[in-house]
Design an enzyme around this catalytic site. Sequence first.
Site, mmCIF file in Angstrom:
data_model
loop_
_atom_site.group_PDB
_atom_site.id
_atom_site.type_symbol
_atom_site.label_atom_id
_atom_site.label_comp_id
_atom_site.label_asym_id
_atom_site.label_seq_id
_atom_site.Cartn_x
_atom_site.Cartn_y
_atom_site.Cartn_z
ATOM 1 C CD GLN A 151 42.439 40.090 44.473
ATOM 2 O OE1 GLN A 151 42.695 39.344 45.406
ATOM 3 N NE2 GLN A 151 43.351 40.484 43.622
ATOM 4 C CG PHE A 152 36.842 45.053 42.390
ATOM 5 C CD1 PHE A 152 37.010 45.633 41.145
ATOM 6 C CD2 PHE A 152 37.481 45.622 43.484
ATOM 7 C CE1 PHE A 152 37.803 46.762 40.991
ATOM 8 C CE2 PHE A 152 38.268 46.747 43.343
ATOM 9 C CZ PHE A 152 38.435 47.319 42.097
ATOM 10 C CB THR A 153 41.256 43.180 40.701
ATOM 11 O OG1 THR A 153 41.801 42.308 41.693
ATOM 12 C CG2 THR A 153 41.187 44.606 41.239
#
Length: 151
Positions: free
Chosen positions: A79-81
């Site tokens: 989850q790069f966010t």
Amino acid sequence: MKIVLQRVQQSHVSVNQHIVGQINQGLTLLVGISPTDTDAELQWLARKCLDLRLFPDPEGNPWQASIQDIQGEILVVSQFTLYGDCRKGRRPSFSGSAKPDQAEQIYEKFVAFLRQSGLKIETGQFGAMMQVEISNDGPVTLLLEREAKPA
């Protein structure tokens, strides 16, 4: 590296309406990768996830057993966010997250460290648009962070 850790009764991740990873009682880890993450951070966080006492013991006493103690399962979702920076403007900046090629390598190493535990480890599909269903138990949700120390 940043991890949102959730104790779950069950969890699964789907891509294009097909389940690609599914667990029963255990942990769901939403994992954000930084470009400065090293093996030291990965190992420390993997060990922390495996050793934290987040589950009740057989007598029902809370916070006594680790995921390893209960032989639980782990679902790991990239989850790069988690590195989204919302301080300016109305659109988050993701410049603090690792580029996809680098992030995937780091993510796979992190998953490999977890797999050394012998527990069932499931994953999402790196880089895909995923739907994650989590039946949070408690709810118990923790944020774990470990940044590389400057040289």
